[in-house]
Design an enzyme around this catalytic site. Structure first.
Site, PDB file in Angstrom:
ATOM      1  N   ASN A  42      73.290 108.931   7.377  1.00 28.64           N
ATOM      2  CA  ASN A  42      72.576 109.816   6.448  1.00 28.64           C
ATOM      3  C   ASN A  42      73.541 110.527   5.518  1.00 28.64           C
ATOM      4  O   ASN A  42      73.154 110.963   4.431  1.00 28.64           O
ATOM      5  CB  ASN A  42      71.802 110.895   7.227  1.00 28.64           C
ATOM      6  N   ASP A 224      69.662 107.825  18.940  1.00 25.21           N
ATOM      7  CA  ASP A 224      70.184 107.081  20.103  1.00 25.21           C
ATOM      8  C   ASP A 224      71.081 107.936  21.009  1.00 25.21           C
ATOM      9  O   ASP A 224      71.102 107.754  22.226  1.00 25.21           O
ATOM     10  CB  ASP A 224      71.023 105.878  19.648  1.00 25.21           C
ATOM     11  N   ARG A 283      63.534 126.276   3.592  1.00 26.51           N
ATOM     12  CA  ARG A 283      62.908 124.960   3.477  1.00 26.51           C
ATOM     13  C   ARG A 283      61.597 124.883   4.248  1.00 26.51           C
ATOM     14  O   ARG A 283      60.626 124.295   3.784  1.00 26.51           O
ATOM     15  CB  ARG A 283      63.880 123.898   3.978  1.00 26.51           C
TER      16      ARG A 283
HETATM   17  P1  ADP Z   1      76.060 112.819  10.927  1.00 28.92           P
HETATM   18  O1  ADP Z   1      75.700 113.448   9.634  1.00 28.92           O
HETATM   19  O2  ADP Z   1      75.793 113.671  12.096  1.00 28.92           O
HETATM   20  O3  ADP Z   1      77.434 112.212  10.886  1.00 28.92           O
HETATM   21  P2  ADP Z   1      74.913 110.300  10.121  1.00 28.92           P
HETATM   22  O4  ADP Z   1      73.487 109.933  10.041  1.00 28.92           O
HETATM   23  O5  ADP Z   1      75.648 110.480   8.837  1.00 28.92           O
HETATM   24  O6  ADP Z   1      75.023 111.596  11.046  1.00 28.92           O
HETATM   25  O7  ADP Z   1      75.732 109.210  10.942  1.00 28.92           O
HETATM   26  C1  ADP Z   1      75.359 108.769  12.220  1.00 28.92           C
HETATM   27  C2  ADP Z   1      75.793 107.334  12.353  1.00 28.92           C
HETATM   28  O8  ADP Z   1      75.642 106.911  13.719  1.00 28.92           O
HETATM   29  C3  ADP Z   1      74.963 106.374  11.517  1.00 28.92           C
HETATM   30  O9  ADP Z   1      75.799 105.572  10.725  1.00 28.92           O
HETATM   31  C4  ADP Z   1      74.191 105.557  12.554  1.00 28.92           C
HETATM   32  O10 ADP Z   1      73.911 104.244  12.144  1.00 28.92           O
HETATM   33  C5  ADP Z   1      75.158 105.583  13.727  1.00 28.92           C
HETATM   34  N1  ADP Z   1      74.521 105.305  15.031  1.00 28.92           N
HETATM   35  C6  ADP Z   1      73.341 105.795  15.492  1.00 28.92           C
HETATM   36  N2  ADP Z   1      73.073 105.314  16.721  1.00 28.92           N
HETATM   37  C7  ADP Z   1      74.112 104.520  17.066  1.00 28.92           C
HETATM   38  C8  ADP Z   1      74.416 103.729  18.226  1.00 28.92           C
HETATM   39  N3  ADP Z   1      73.584 103.660  19.265  1.00 28.92           N
HETATM   40  N4  ADP Z   1      75.574 103.019  18.230  1.00 28.92           N
HETATM   41  C9  ADP Z   1      76.426 103.062  17.161  1.00 28.92           C
HETATM   42  N5  ADP Z   1      76.178 103.779  16.050  1.00 28.92           N
HETATM   43  C10 ADP Z   1      75.049 104.508  15.996  1.00 28.92           C
END
Ligand code: ADP
Length: 457
Positions: A42, A224, A283
């Site tokens: 995100n 996850d 918000r």
């Molecule tokens: P934050 O802002 O907290 O860093 P983001 O949404 O930017 O959160 O990043 C979280 C990342 O973790 C995403 O790229 C997502 O695809 C990845 N992710 C989520 N679940 C898993 C998983 N089970 N294994 C590996 N990567 C994951």
């Protein structure tokens, strides 16, 4: 396939990459697992606003601010439900962490603005569009340094303890199961669950049914990390606090197409052309008010102060001209014509703007309690863009302490396990201020990486 490093980071968004880089700077080797084909999560599609008290940029613009004010607005803006220790950690480290990003090559613009629901002008905007600046900065570091192995298309599916410490992550890769061992620690940075309709429905207590509400999130934001953390005993906090924005594209829920450039210079009107809320409010307050309007639908109205020319870009890297050409924004020489184009009552729209302009002159607060103003809406051309509620952020998640260590259901640290970013809970309380997410993920990502690197193995 078995892989070994000092630290395993799960998730390559802003928090995970910050953790990987800061751990590497402290001499640790790192494996980063990312389930999507690309990094960024995100973070890379976010509006990217970063709140920090920053006299070097705020003073020249005549903006009064203090770390205490950032703290108080964050704490009270979340109904005093956030953990004061975590909030202090976040606001005190906001500017030093921005400087750390700059030391890694990231550039922020000189101008400070007030982001939607940010309540105060302390938001920094990266020079690069959206959240790409953060991700490129971290990825450049990773390319230029040894010791960080990044695997995309690799999804963490399980977490294990060894000798009482969390150290093993099982993941499914493109052609093999991967067993990644982090001899010092595992850091969960898997982001929020805004794209997981089932989980949203399970935890939502505050909003009308969210099943059919769209989201600004990338499809991987499925929460996850929550189940992984719970499996080893982690406590979850604030799960019912789901953030919606009043700023979703009516068709996709995405933030793209949002014509606002800052809080001070625009109003919201409903299908009758009437204002209904303080557009500088929290918000949750704005979105709740929007749900009470016909079809939960509104128009953002602004003028030539924001877009003297149509080649100016919004905060999502789209020029006004592109939005006009796509039929996602409307433009007219006067309010009468604009009302006609968007099908709202012209007298109501004109009266709404006239009343707003009076408040700008008086300096507020106006009838809705609005206090953030800059210019009147009186400079042609006039513009309108349609918006609906959209799920944006999940405040709840894994419980951590100020070192980003994960806390179990008895209040004890789980040895070897850290978490950072949107997967964690307890910082923003019931409502996150705009501009505080990028601070949260970078500050706590950096802290998690440093502390994990300092663990003995
Ligand atoms: P934050 O802002 O907290 O860093 P983001 O949404 O930017 O959160 O990043 C979280 C990342 O973790 C995403 O790229 C997502 O695809 C990845 N992710 C989520 N679940 C898993 C998983 N089970 N294994 C590996 N990567 C994951």
């Amino acid at each position: 396939k078995v892989m070994n490093a000092d630290i395993v980071v799960v998730g390559a968004g802003g928090a995970g990459l910050a953790a990987a880089v800061s751990a590497n700077q402290k001499g640790a080797t790192v494996i980063v697992l990312e389930k999507m084909p690309q990094v960024g999560g995100n973070t890379i599609i976010s509006g990217a606003a970063y709140n920090a008290v920053d006299p070097s940029r705020q003073k020249p613009a005549g903006i009064e601010d203090s770390i205490e004010k950032h703290y108080t607005q964050t704490y009270e803006g979340g109904d005093e439900l956030g953990n004061p220790v975590l909030i202090h950690t976040m606001v005190e480290n906001a500017y030093p962490t921005l400087q750390w990003l700059e030391s890694l090559g990231m550039e922020f613009k000189g101008q400070i603005f007030t982001v939607l629901g940010g309540l105060w002008p302390r938001a920094h905007k990266p020079v690069k569009p959206l959240g790409t600046g953060y991700i490129e900065t971290y990825m450049n570091y990773i390319k230029q340094h040894d010791g960080i192995t990044l695997l995309t298309d690799t999804r963490a599916v399980d977490l294990y303890k060894e000798d009482g410490r969390v150290s093993v992550v099982k993941a499914t890769g493109p052609d093999a199961t991967i067993v990644a061992q982090g001899h010092k620690a595992v850091i969960l940075a898997t982001g929020g669950f805004g794209a997981n309709i089932e989980l949203r429905d399970t935890y939502n207590k505050i909003w009308p049914a969210l099943t059919n509400i769209k989201t600004t999130n990338h499809p991987g934001a499925t929460g996850d990390g929550l189940a992984l953390a719970e499996k080893v005993g982690a406590d979850l906090v604030g799960m019912e606090y789901i953030q919606l924005l009043p700023m979703g594209d009516p068709n996709t829920g995405s933030l793209s197409g949002n014509i606002e450039l800052g809080v001070e210079n625009r109003i919201f009107v409903n299908k009758d052309g009437k204002r209904f809320v303080d557009e500088g409010a929290r918000r949750d307050v704005m979105t709740k008010a929007l749900f009470d309007q016909e079809d939960a639908f509104m128009w953002v109205i602004l003028d030539g102060h924001c877009y003297p020319t149509t080649d100016i870009k919004n905060n999502f890297n789209e020029t006004m001209q592109e939005l006009l050409d796509q039929g996602r924004a409307y433009k007219a020489d006067n309010l009468e014509e604009l009302a006609d184009e968007i099908g709202v009552d012209a007298d109501n729209l004109k009266a709404s703007v006239a009343e707003f302009n009076k408040a700008v002159e008086a300096g507020g607060p106006d009838a809705f309690g609005r206090t953030l103003f800059a210019d009147k809406i009186d400079q042609p051309p006039y513009y309108a863009g349609a918006r609906k509620p959209t799920v944006h952020h999940t405040m709840g998640g894994i419980k951590i302490n100020e070192k980003a260590q994960v806390i179990d259901k008895d209040g004890n640290v789980i040895p070897g396990l850290y978490a950072a970013g949107e997967t964690t809970g307890g910082i923003h309380g019931s409502n996150r201020l705009g501009g505080n997410a990028l601070v949260d993920i970078n500050v706590f990502g950096k802290i998690a990486g440093e502390n994990a690197a300092a663990e003995s193995n």
